[in-house]
Design a protein around this motif. Sequence first.
Motif, PDB file in Angstrom:
ATOM      1  N   HIS A   9       0.838  -1.200   0.000  1.00 42.15           N
ATOM      2  CA  HIS A   9       0.000   0.000   0.000  1.00 42.15           C
ATOM      3  C   HIS A   9       0.868   1.244   0.000  1.00 42.15           C
ATOM      4  CE1 HIS A   9      -4.169   1.559   1.011  1.00 42.15           C
ATOM      5  NE2 HIS A   9      -3.431   2.657   1.109  1.00 42.15           N
ATOM      6  N   GLU A  96      -8.471   1.960  -2.511  1.00 42.32           N
ATOM      7  CA  GLU A  96      -8.861   1.575  -1.188  1.00 42.32           C
ATOM      8  C   GLU A  96     -10.277   2.046  -0.907  1.00 42.32           C
ATOM      9  OE1 GLU A  96      -6.929   4.074   2.193  1.00 42.32           O
ATOM     10  OE2 GLU A  96      -5.640   4.469   0.433  1.00 42.32           O
ATOM     11  N   CYS A 130      -9.279  -3.773  -0.236  1.00 43.76           N
ATOM     12  CA  CYS A 130      -8.350  -3.089   0.659  1.00 43.76           C
ATOM     13  C   CYS A 130      -9.173  -2.086   1.458  1.00 43.76           C
ATOM     14  CB  CYS A 130      -7.252  -2.382  -0.133  1.00 43.76           C
ATOM     15  SG  CYS A 130      -6.167  -1.377   0.891  1.00 43.76           S
ATOM     16  N   HIS A 157      -6.148  -2.249   5.759  1.00 40.70           N
ATOM     17  CA  HIS A 157      -4.993  -1.377   5.558  1.00 40.70           C
ATOM     18  C   HIS A 157      -4.742  -0.532   6.805  1.00 40.70           C
ATOM     19  CE1 HIS A 157      -3.169   2.435   4.425  1.00 40.70           C
ATOM     20  NE2 HIS A 157      -4.339   3.030   4.362  1.00 40.70           N
ATOM     21  N   GLU A 205       3.322  -2.641   4.657  1.00 36.87           N
ATOM     22  CA  GLU A 205       2.921  -1.500   3.846  1.00 36.87           C
ATOM     23  C   GLU A 205       3.596  -0.240   4.365  1.00 36.87           C
ATOM     24  OE1 GLU A 205      -0.924   0.449   5.734  1.00 36.87           O
ATOM     25  OE2 GLU A 205      -1.447  -1.466   4.800  1.00 36.87           O
ATOM     26  N   ASP A 207       2.035   3.123   3.191  1.00 35.93           N
ATOM     27  CA  ASP A 207       1.063   4.204   3.029  1.00 35.93           C
ATOM     28  C   ASP A 207       1.751   5.495   2.608  1.00 35.93           C
ATOM     29  OD1 ASP A 207      -1.532   5.138   2.861  1.00 35.93           O
ATOM     30  OD2 ASP A 207      -1.650   5.768   4.947  1.00 35.93           O
TER      31      ASP A 207
END
Length: 262
Positions: A9, A96, A130, A157, A205, A207
């Motif tokens: 992500h 997402e 997600c 997430h 992830e 972000d």
Amino acid sequence: MKPYLIDTHAHMYADEFKDDRAECMERALNEGVGLTILPNIDGTSIPEMAAMQVRWPEQIRAMMGLHPCYVKADYRDQLRQIETVLRNGDFVAIGEIGIDLYWDKTTLDWQIDAFVQQLQWAEQLDLPICVHARESLPEIFDTLESHTFPGLKGVFHCFTGNMADVERASKIGNFYFGLGGVITFKNGGMADVASQLPIDRILLETDAPYLSPVPFRGKRNETAYTLKVAQELAKIRSAELDDIAEQTTKNALKLFNLQNVK
């Protein structure tokens, strides 16, 4: 040689990277991050995300969805545009998507409607979801439990829930939990959960460009910092970095049905 990692992500198409996106992608490879998965935001993020898929076909995979923070009065038009792109492209997940009650609680009904419609796409196309759940896990769970989505699978997430939330999610569908820079925060409150999560349910992830791990907290995040997250997770779990990398990569490959990777 660094272990192979997947950043599941990262918004590497964002304007924060417009001046050095290529250098960022090179740094990612140098840190062992061989694949980065891009979540979509709304109609405006599609072109740059598509451009990254063309430029870095070995390093990039993409999701398609409408982010809950971008569910506005025109959300039905946005959904129509996004669905057309989704059904005519190659995407590894719907995302997402979800509910965000941190920024705007007044759009909750719209957010739920958009969430349910995109859950239906996931069912129709047999794709994972997600889930973005900021201050909204109860509403997310209530929505998922009040509808029937056979074969539902996906990832929460930036997971910030507790083990009771993990148990509830696991009863709803085949869910994984994305861990990022928050697990490196001294007062982030996620180290205990990260130590207890089943290792076969964890995804790494960043972000990016948000939530940079220590020692970069407060600065721009980037996909290369997936290694920092993996190192912290290994520390929390008293595990070898190679083992963390191998299992989380295996998890990502399985959930997103990734082919021709590594």
